[in-house]
Design a protein around this motif. Structure first.
Motif, short mmCIF file in Angstrom:
data_model
loop_
_atom_site.label_atom_id
_atom_site.label_comp_id
_atom_site.label_asym_id
_atom_site.label_seq_id
_atom_site.Cartn_x
_atom_site.Cartn_y
_atom_site.Cartn_z
N MET A 166 0.82 -1.20 0.00
CA MET A 166 0.00 0.00 0.00
C MET A 166 0.86 1.26 0.00
SD MET A 166 -2.98 -0.85 -0.48
CE MET A 166 -3.45 0.88 -0.51
N ARG A 167 1.98 1.21 0.72
CA ARG A 167 2.90 2.36 0.69
C ARG A 167 3.45 2.56 -0.73
NH1 ARG A 167 4.88 -0.06 5.74
NH2 ARG A 167 4.00 1.14 7.49
N LEU A 168 3.70 1.45 -1.42
CA LEU A 168 4.17 1.55 -2.80
C LEU A 168 3.10 2.17 -3.69
CD1 LEU A 168 6.12 1.02 -5.09
CD2 LEU A 168 5.30 -1.35 -5.17
N HIS A 169 1.85 1.77 -3.50
CA HIS A 169 0.76 2.35 -4.30
C HIS A 169 0.61 3.84 -4.00
CE1 HIS A 169 -1.60 -1.12 -6.15
NE2 HIS A 169 -0.44 -1.61 -5.78
N MET A 170 0.75 4.21 -2.74
CA MET A 170 0.67 5.62 -2.40
C MET A 170 1.84 6.39 -3.00
SD MET A 170 -0.63 5.29 1.57
CE MET A 170 -0.75 7.06 1.84
N ARG A 171 3.02 5.78 -3.00
CA ARG A 171 4.18 6.41 -3.62
C ARG A 171 3.94 6.60 -5.11
NH1 ARG A 171 8.99 8.85 -2.03
NH2 ARG A 171 9.24 7.29 -0.39
N GLU A 172 3.33 5.61 -5.75
CA GLU A 172 3.03 5.70 -7.17
C GLU A 172 2.04 6.83 -7.45
OE1 GLU A 172 2.51 5.04 -11.28
OE2 GLU A 172 4.14 4.43 -9.94
N MET A 173 1.10 7.06 -6.54
CA MET A 173 0.17 8.18 -6.72
C MET A 173 0.90 9.52 -6.68
SD MET A 173 -3.01 7.07 -4.27
CE MET A 173 -3.46 5.35 -4.09
N LEU A 174 1.88 9.62 -5.79
CA LEU A 174 2.61 10.88 -5.62
C LEU A 174 3.68 11.07 -6.68
CD1 LEU A 174 3.07 10.76 -1.73
CD2 LEU A 174 1.47 12.19 -3.01
N GLU A 175 4.29 9.96 -7.13
CA GLU A 175 5.36 10.01 -8.12
C GLU A 175 5.00 9.06 -9.25
OE1 GLU A 175 8.88 8.95 -5.99
OE2 GLU A 175 8.67 10.57 -4.53
N PRO A 176 4.01 9.41 -10.06
CA PRO A 176 3.46 8.45 -11.03
C PRO A 176 4.43 8.04 -12.12
CG PRO A 176 2.58 10.66 -11.40
CD PRO A 176 3.34 10.73 -10.12
N THR A 177 4.39 6.75 -12.43
CA THR A 177 5.14 6.21 -13.57
C THR A 177 4.19 5.76 -14.67
OG1 THR A 177 5.11 3.91 -12.77
CG2 THR A 177 6.87 5.34 -11.96
N GLY A 178 2.90 5.84 -14.41
CA GLY A 178 1.90 5.38 -15.36
C GLY A 178 1.12 4.18 -14.86
N LEU A 179 1.63 3.48 -13.85
CA LEU A 179 0.96 2.28 -13.36
C LEU A 179 -0.32 2.61 -12.59
CD1 LEU A 179 3.82 -0.14 -12.24
CD2 LEU A 179 2.71 0.13 -14.46
#
Length: 256
Positions: free
Chosen positions: A120-133
């Motif tokens: 979940m922390r990874l998903h939140m990180r992806e929201m803040l620093e998006p790579t497209g996933l």
């Protein structure tokens, strides 16, 4: 001699160490990507943390992007969104049973404990620093699931199509488990038993289903009351207009 020594090592890490090496890489990738983000995490750091040769990343995942995709998606791979959507779409499925299916799909992965917190922390990180996933996650899973839940509510309320009130209701239902999922550190501090009881997931699914069903039934009551109020208001306006017409024509007012 240097080259002949390197080849057996690559083979051992790539094949001999098999699933265990891959799983260690995946676990460390989830942890480090969640802590540092994609750009600031090197494949060498991940390989060292996992205790494998860096060449194992290309062997199992292709490249850094492939490892990141696997870290983002694989922990949820066993949870079939299409199956959950199909269950919500069943025309004869009772509302409470359909809601249980929805919340079980959302919450079941969190039975994996600490690993899922890191996911979940990874998903939140992806929201803040998006790579497209995250955008792909929205398109492939969240939007279809939202539409299926929306259709369930519309069908249960006997409506032809969703309006703004239904949209708000569906967002409210989808928001019920978010706090338990996204703020586990706070839940741990305030009420740890909610996370650590042996039936934590089952208890949450049952409770959240009940809360959601109550919201839907309350929405039904509100809409029915609006219909009654509209009917009374329409009747009062009609009677008022008739009285004005009768007065203008000199007719005696009709008895009510």
């Amino acid at each position: 001699m240097v080259h002949s020594a390197a080849r057996p090592e690559k083979t051992r890490l790539g094949r001999g160490d098999g699933p265990a090496a891959r799983q260690r890489l995946l676990g460390e990738a989830v942890r480090l990507f969640a802590q540092q983000g994609f750009a600031r995490t090197s494949t060498r750091t991940i390989a060292q943390a996992a205790g494998v040769n860096i060449s194992a990343i290309s062997y199992y995942f292709g490249d850094k992007e492939g490892l990141y995709r696997s870290a983002f998606y694989e922990p949820f791979a066993a949870h079939d969104v299409e199956g959950a959507i199909a269950a919500l779409q069943g025309p004869d499925v009772p509302l409470h049973e359909a809601l249980q299916t929805y919340f079980n799909y959302i919450l079941a992965p969190f039975g994996q404990g600490v690993q899922m917190q890191q996911c979940m922390r990874l998903h939140m990180r992806e929201m803040l620093e998006p790579t497209g996933l995250w955008q792909k996650e929205i398109e492939d899973r969240i939007v279809p699931l939202h539409h299926a839940l929306q259709a369930l509510v519309v069908r249960h309320l006997g409506l032809a199509c969703p309006d703004d009130g239904i949209q708000r209701l569906v967002f409210a239902i989808m928001g019920i488990p978010v706090y338990l999922i996204m703020a586990q550190d706070l839940v741990q501090a305030l009420s740890p038993n909610l996370l650590h009881r042996s039936d934590a997931i089952a208890a949450a699914v049952d409770a959240f289903s009940h809360y959601a069903q109550t919201l839907v039934e309350r929405e039904r009551e509100m809409r029915q009351q609006v219909c009654r109020d509209d009917a009374l208001s329409h009747g009062a306006r009609y009677r008022g207009q008739r009285r004005l017409q009768q007065k203008a024509s000199g007719q005696p007012p009709a008895s009510t």
